[in-house]
Enzyme design. Structure first.
Site, PDB file in Angstrom:
ATOM      1  N   ARG A 152       9.711  -3.127  -0.256  1.00  0.00           N
ATOM      2  CA  ARG A 152       8.656  -2.567   0.590  1.00  0.00           C
ATOM      3  C   ARG A 152       9.227  -2.048   1.910  1.00  0.00           C
ATOM      4  O   ARG A 152       8.873  -0.953   2.370  1.00  0.00           O
ATOM      5  CB  ARG A 152       7.587  -3.623   0.846  1.00  0.00           C
ATOM      6  N   LEU A 156       7.516 -13.703  -6.038  1.00  0.00           N
ATOM      7  CA  LEU A 156       6.949 -12.383  -5.848  1.00  0.00           C
ATOM      8  C   LEU A 156       5.753 -12.523  -4.914  1.00  0.00           C
ATOM      9  O   LEU A 156       5.058 -13.536  -4.942  1.00  0.00           O
ATOM     10  CB  LEU A 156       6.486 -11.784  -7.184  1.00  0.00           C
ATOM     11  N   ASP A 157       5.525 -11.508  -4.093  1.00  0.00           N
ATOM     12  CA  ASP A 157       4.365 -11.542  -3.209  1.00  0.00           C
ATOM     13  C   ASP A 157       3.082 -11.654  -4.031  1.00  0.00           C
ATOM     14  O   ASP A 157       3.033 -11.275  -5.201  1.00  0.00           O
ATOM     15  CB  ASP A 157       4.308 -10.262  -2.366  1.00  0.00           C
ATOM     16  N   LYS A 158       2.047 -12.141  -3.389  1.00  0.00           N
ATOM     17  CA  LYS A 158       0.759 -12.341  -4.061  1.00  0.00           C
ATOM     18  C   LYS A 158       0.325 -11.102  -4.841  1.00  0.00           C
ATOM     19  O   LYS A 158      -0.072 -11.196  -6.007  1.00  0.00           O
ATOM     20  CB  LYS A 158      -0.308 -12.707  -3.029  1.00  0.00           C
ATOM     21  N   THR A 170       2.091  -8.512  -5.835  1.00  0.00           N
ATOM     22  CA  THR A 170       3.114  -7.895  -6.680  1.00  0.00           C
ATOM     23  C   THR A 170       3.091  -8.564  -8.040  1.00  0.00           C
ATOM     24  O   THR A 170       3.095  -9.793  -8.133  1.00  0.00           O
ATOM     25  CB  THR A 170       4.511  -8.048  -6.051  1.00  0.00           C
TER      26      THR A 170
END
Length: 324
Positions: free
Chosen positions: A250, A144-146, A148
């Site tokens: 996104r 997961l992105d930082k 998120t």
């Protein structure tokens, strides 16, 4: 011999025409080995200048073609165990499921050499952690992105890592996100089926691509609108991944004209004068991996994990209930 990180351009001359791409680039950039060039190509870091990303090292090059090679910063040293708090939802001898907080990077990278999820997992799991993900990504099957938050599964041994990787590759599992977006999609629910690839100009971004990219599918539905019914300021949206491309939720929501609130890459500030300050100034992307369902690779049991919105996200949603 070394080569600096960043963009490097190579123009193919007559002597290299007909060669494999990896061989031609390695000859033009002697500081890089052929295996390194091949890894860059397969990592989607080579493209026709101003055009599509190239993913086939064996592609034959032509005279006059100009390639852009994006060389990343050197990776940090091997990560060390760090005793960081983890919100563990489930754990057995094969795998671990956790609720990742927003702000935590999954694995070390330039700019984030430590205090990552990998550092915490190394401390928690010790020597049992799977190494198939690589020295700097042990046990990591997906990420997961930082900024998120939400549910992630981690493999604790090689056999489980292989089995979970196959589930993700075949999309044989369920991943559902919740996102707070600007405005609202035109339809209450629908499907976005639009290929995603590297942005033709900004290599750090992804984009919907008509003539290149990889197939990407997202099913979405509106959970709640905030503001005027016909022209909502924002809405809470659910999204189920049919594929797992980089930044997929996104990119697809932005493609619908409803970027995620707080998204620094694909988002925007609202021009709606009625948008409350809490919404405009939200400091991160309002995206949460809410549900993860999969079949346990060892027991065959159907596993389901669901998490509530984190406090900052939940507080923002609650504050929007009074928006008219």
């Amino acid at each position: 011999m070394t080569i600096n990180a960043g963009r490097h351009f190579v123009t193919i001359d007559e002597s290299a025409a007909g060669e494999r791409l990896d061989r031609a680039l390695a000859a033009a950039l002697p500081a890089l080995t052929r295996s390194r060039v091949k890894a860059l190509i397969e990592g989607r870091r080579v493209a026709l200048a101003g055009g599509q990303t190239i993913e086939e090292p064996s592609r034959k090059v032509k005279t006059g073609e100009r390639f852009e090679v994006d060389i990343p910063e050197p990776e940090p040293a091997e990560p060390v165990p760090q005793a960081l708090a983890l919100d563990i939802l489930y754990e057995d001898g094969d795998l671990l499921v956790l609720n990742k907080p927003a702000g935590m990077v999954v694995h070390p990278a330039p700019g984030n050499p430590d205090s990552t999820l990998v550092n915490a997992l190394l401390a928690h799991c010790g020597n049992s952690l799977s190494g198939i993900g690589g020295v700097r990504r042990p046990g990591i099957v997906h990420r997961l992105d930082k900024d998120t938050s939400g549910v992630m599964v981690v493999a604790k041994n090689d056999r489980t890592h292989v089995a979970l990787s196959k589930l993700f590759a075949a999309h044989d599992l369920t991943r559902i996100y919740q996102a707070l977006v600007w405005g609202a999609p035109k339809a209450d629910r629908g499907r976005v089926e639009a290929a995603i690839g590297r942005h033709p100009v900004d290599r750090k971004r992804m984009a919907v691509r008509k003539s290149s990219g990889r197939n990407a599918i997202t099913d979405y539905w509106i959970e709640k609108r905030f503001g005027p019914p016909l022209h909502p300021i924002a809405s809470l949206v659910g999204a189920r991944l049919g594929t797992g491309r980089t930044h997929q939720v996104r990119v697809h929501l932005a493609h619908l004209g409803c970027p995620v609130v707080g998204d620094p890459v694909y988002g925007r500030k609202s021009r709606n004068a009625k948008a409350p300050a809490a919404l405009v100034d939200f400091a991160r992307q309002a995206l949460h991996a809410a549900v993860l369902e999969f079949r346990h690779p060892t027991t065959g049991e159907e596993m389901r994990f669901a998490t509530e919105l984190p406090q900052d996200f939940s507080k923002l949603v609650q504050s929007l209930n009074s928006v008219k």
